[in-house]
Design a protein around this motif. Structure first.
Motif, short mmCIF file in Angstrom:
data_model
loop_
_atom_site.label_atom_id
_atom_site.label_comp_id
_atom_site.label_asym_id
_atom_site.label_seq_id
_atom_site.Cartn_x
_atom_site.Cartn_y
_atom_site.Cartn_z
N ARG A 108 0.85 -1.19 0.00
CA ARG A 108 0.00 0.00 0.00
C ARG A 108 0.89 1.25 0.00
NH1 ARG A 108 -0.87 -2.42 4.98
NH2 ARG A 108 -0.12 -1.27 6.80
N VAL A 403 -5.68 -5.64 9.36
CA VAL A 403 -5.06 -5.72 8.04
C VAL A 403 -3.56 -5.91 8.19
CG1 VAL A 403 -4.72 -4.55 5.82
CG2 VAL A 403 -6.83 -4.16 7.11
N ASP A 407 -1.81 -6.07 2.94
CA ASP A 407 -3.22 -5.71 2.75
C ASP A 407 -4.18 -6.89 2.85
OD1 ASP A 407 -3.10 -3.00 2.67
OD2 ASP A 407 -3.09 -2.81 0.50
N THR A 409 -6.56 -9.13 4.87
CA THR A 409 -7.27 -8.93 6.13
C THR A 409 -7.25 -10.21 6.96
OG1 THR A 409 -9.43 -9.62 5.28
CG2 THR A 409 -8.81 -7.30 4.97
#
Length: 444
Positions: A108, A403, A407, A409
């Motif tokens: 991310r 998370v 990324d 979960t």
């Protein structure tokens, strides 16, 4: 700072002073008592007074002058847009050991942001280098009494610091620290230690220089450099050997003993990683002062072990029915958790497996649990014991969210492993997750 003059109001608490005066979301706070409001630090500082003259700008450009009398430190009931900070100040350094430069692609975007923001140092405990500050910034820090600050020192040798941070102002560190210390700003400092670079005699110099600043330096944390497998084209660095880690621990012990004798505070600490790598016990809690740098991995092991001693006394002798669980950790975590798992397995009908997860994302030389990804866990445990609960520590997750770094979960990991996944923070939650029920209260 937000776009336009002043800070944007995001919310107003019902019944608050601001609500009674007609402040609404979308308004802007331009200045208070004749002083411009640059960010939330100015806002907090200026609104602590008992009498305020606040200039408010309405969305149509109309300016209101609000004269306010209140109790000292009474809140106005205003929430500022974006937390009242605006854009984060970015790092201007190109550190030889920067972890962000060693990140794999595809994560991310926020993980690649390099912040070096003195406001975040004061409000959140983020470490800063001081290299991107101008004279007005230092004056503002002193005027607003932004204390404590968290400073990445690394070395006090001017030439070596310029080399390590690759910034022309990096060598000014001691003069800047003296300036802040002289103004009464408390300093928590860190040294990211790199073998053959800022260790040895350079580390001795750094610690001695920092201790020379007296009580202004509240803590000195020595942490090992973190290296991933993504270092192509970067400065050649290596990790510490167990023998070198033992030398660091011994140096820290001498500094700590000297500080305890002189000022009844330990001041100088090695991160937990050094003790685990060296294979020596971490110091007792009394040697960690008030645990000033747990976010930096200093003293967390001691807190866990002491907490576990309390929890172990409340464990049952047996379970009413058989239960099997798995606890996931990193390579270093195994040294801490192995005796804990052994004790849990003494409970009749309970079977706890410790799963040590290799780090595939960053490389197996990265051994801390906090950098394990969901993909790492999936690769290590896929197909094993479906349905058996998996317990993970919260350090593997983004703060406040379920998370992982990649990324994935917690819910996705649970579905892919076909087993429930629980997050357990601290000894009591770990024991409760293993037992499948809360621990009984301790009987005095």
């Amino acid at each position: 700072m937000t776009n336009g003059r002043g800070l944007a109001v995001e919310g107003v608490a019902p019944g608050s002073i601001a609500a009674q005066l007609g402040v609404e979301p979308g308004d802007r706070i331009a200045d208070i008592n004749g002083q411009p409001v640059e960010d939330i630090l100015d806002y907090r500082f200026l609104t602590s007074d008992e009498e305020l003259a606040l200039v408010l700008i309405k969305p149509d450009g109309e300016e209101w002058l609000l004269e306010i009398e209140k109790d000292f430190d009474e809140d106005l009931g205003i929430t500022l847009a974006g937390g009242g900070l605006g854009p984060t100040r970015r790092c201007q350094n190109r550190c030889l050991f920067c972890f962000v430069d060693q990140m794999p692609p595809g994560l991310r975007p926020t993980l690649y942001v390099k912040d070096d923001d003195y406001r975040l140092s004061f409000t959140q405990g983020n470490f800063i280098t001081l290299t991107n500050l101008q004279e007005r910034d230092f004056r503002r820090i002193i005027r607003l009494r932004l204390s404590p600050l968290y400073i990445s020192v690394h070395t006090t040798n001017p030439q070596l610091r310029e080399k390590m941070l690759r910034h022309p102002r990096a060598g000014e560190i001691m003069s800047r620290l003296r300036q802040l210390a002289g103004a009464g700003i408390a300093l928590h400092t860190q040294v990211v230690l790199c073998p053959d670079l800022n260790d040895g005699v350079e580390l001795e110099r750094t610690v001695e220089d920092l201790l020379s600043l007296g009580h202004a330096v509240r803590s000195v944390a020595i942490v090992p450099v973190g290296l991933t497998r993504h270092r192509e084209g970067l400065y050649p660095l290596r990790t510490f050997t167990p023998g070198e880690a033992r030398e660091i621990v011994e140096r820290v012990r001498r500094w700590r003993d000297r500080c305890l004798a002189r000022r009844e505070e330990a001041v100088v600490f090695a991160s937990d990683e050094f003790y685990l790598l060296a294979g020596v016990p971490v110091p007792p809690a009394s040697h960690y002062d008030d645990f000033p740098q747990t976010e930096n991995g200093v003293g967390l092991v001691r807190l866990f072990l002491d907490g576990w001693q309390e929890v172990a006394r409340r464990l049952p002798r047996q379970m009413s029915r058989p239960r099997r669980v798995t606890v996931a950790t990193g390579v270093l975590g195994e040294k801490v958790l192995a005796p804990v798992i052994h004790r849990l397995n003494r409970i009749r009908n309970l079977s706890v497996e410790l799963a040590v997860i290799p780090n595939r994302l960053f490389g197996e030389q990265v051994t801390v649990a906090g950098l394990i990804s969901g993909g790492d866990i999936l690769a290590a445990l896929r197909g094993k014991d479906p349905g058996q609960p998996l317990i993970i520590p919260p350090v593997m997750l983004r703060r406040g969210e379920a998370v992982f770094l990649d990324d994935m979960t917690v819910g996705e990991l649970s579905r892919k492993l076909d087993r429930p996944v629980a997050v357990a923070e601290g000894p009591a939650e770990l024991a409760a997750a293993c037992l499948g029920r809360p621990l009984p209260e301790e009987i005095s």
